[in-house]
Scaffold this motif. Sequence first.
Motif, short mmCIF file in Angstrom:
data_model
loop_
_atom_site.label_atom_id
_atom_site.label_comp_id
_atom_site.label_asym_id
_atom_site.label_seq_id
_atom_site.Cartn_x
_atom_site.Cartn_y
_atom_site.Cartn_z
N LYS A 108 -13.46 -30.89 19.79
CA LYS A 108 -14.27 -30.91 21.01
C LYS A 108 -14.43 -32.34 21.51
O LYS A 108 -14.93 -33.21 20.81
CB LYS A 108 -15.65 -30.33 20.74
CG LYS A 108 -15.64 -28.87 20.33
CD LYS A 108 -17.03 -28.40 19.99
CE LYS A 108 -16.98 -26.96 19.48
NZ LYS A 108 -18.29 -26.54 18.99
N GLN A 163 -18.52 -30.20 27.08
CA GLN A 163 -17.60 -30.13 25.95
C GLN A 163 -16.29 -29.49 26.39
O GLN A 163 -16.29 -28.47 27.09
CB GLN A 163 -18.20 -29.31 24.81
CG GLN A 163 -19.36 -30.00 24.16
CD GLN A 163 -19.82 -29.27 22.90
OE1 GLN A 163 -19.22 -28.30 22.47
NE2 GLN A 163 -20.90 -29.75 22.32
N ARG A 164 -15.20 -30.13 25.97
CA ARG A 164 -13.87 -29.60 26.26
C ARG A 164 -13.05 -29.63 24.98
O ARG A 164 -13.33 -30.43 24.09
CB ARG A 164 -13.18 -30.46 27.32
CG ARG A 164 -13.84 -30.42 28.66
CD ARG A 164 -12.99 -31.18 29.68
NE ARG A 164 -13.57 -31.09 31.00
CZ ARG A 164 -14.44 -31.95 31.51
NH1 ARG A 164 -14.83 -32.98 30.80
NH2 ARG A 164 -14.92 -31.78 32.72
N SER A 205 -10.15 -30.72 22.64
CA SER A 205 -9.30 -31.88 22.51
C SER A 205 -8.61 -31.83 21.16
O SER A 205 -9.26 -31.72 20.12
CB SER A 205 -10.10 -33.18 22.61
OG SER A 205 -9.28 -34.28 22.30
#
Length: 103
Positions: free
Chosen positions: A57, A47-48, A50
């Motif tokens: 995420k 998960q990043r 965004s």
Amino acid sequence: MPENILEILGVSLVMLLGFLPFIKMAVNRFAPVKTSKAVAVDKTVIQRFSKYAGDGKAREYVIVFSLEGKKKSFSVSQFSYNGYKINEKGTLTYQGNRIISFK
């Protein structure tokens, strides 16, 4: 004179980083198609942050295979991710970092 060289290097680096996704895409497109016996050894969701995702995420679904003693990971869709099972054995056909089939 040295300032000009640093400026040229900086611009060149920025241009290279801008073209990197296109270079990666071209390398994958022209990479040889390979087939190997494989075992799905790991699954993970990365998960990043965004700003484009509704919940903020972005998720990357990754499958890791053991191919003849070496590990190779592939980003896949959520749908594909849910279809893979850990310790599942089969024949993996791939091109670059793209899975073509796993039977």
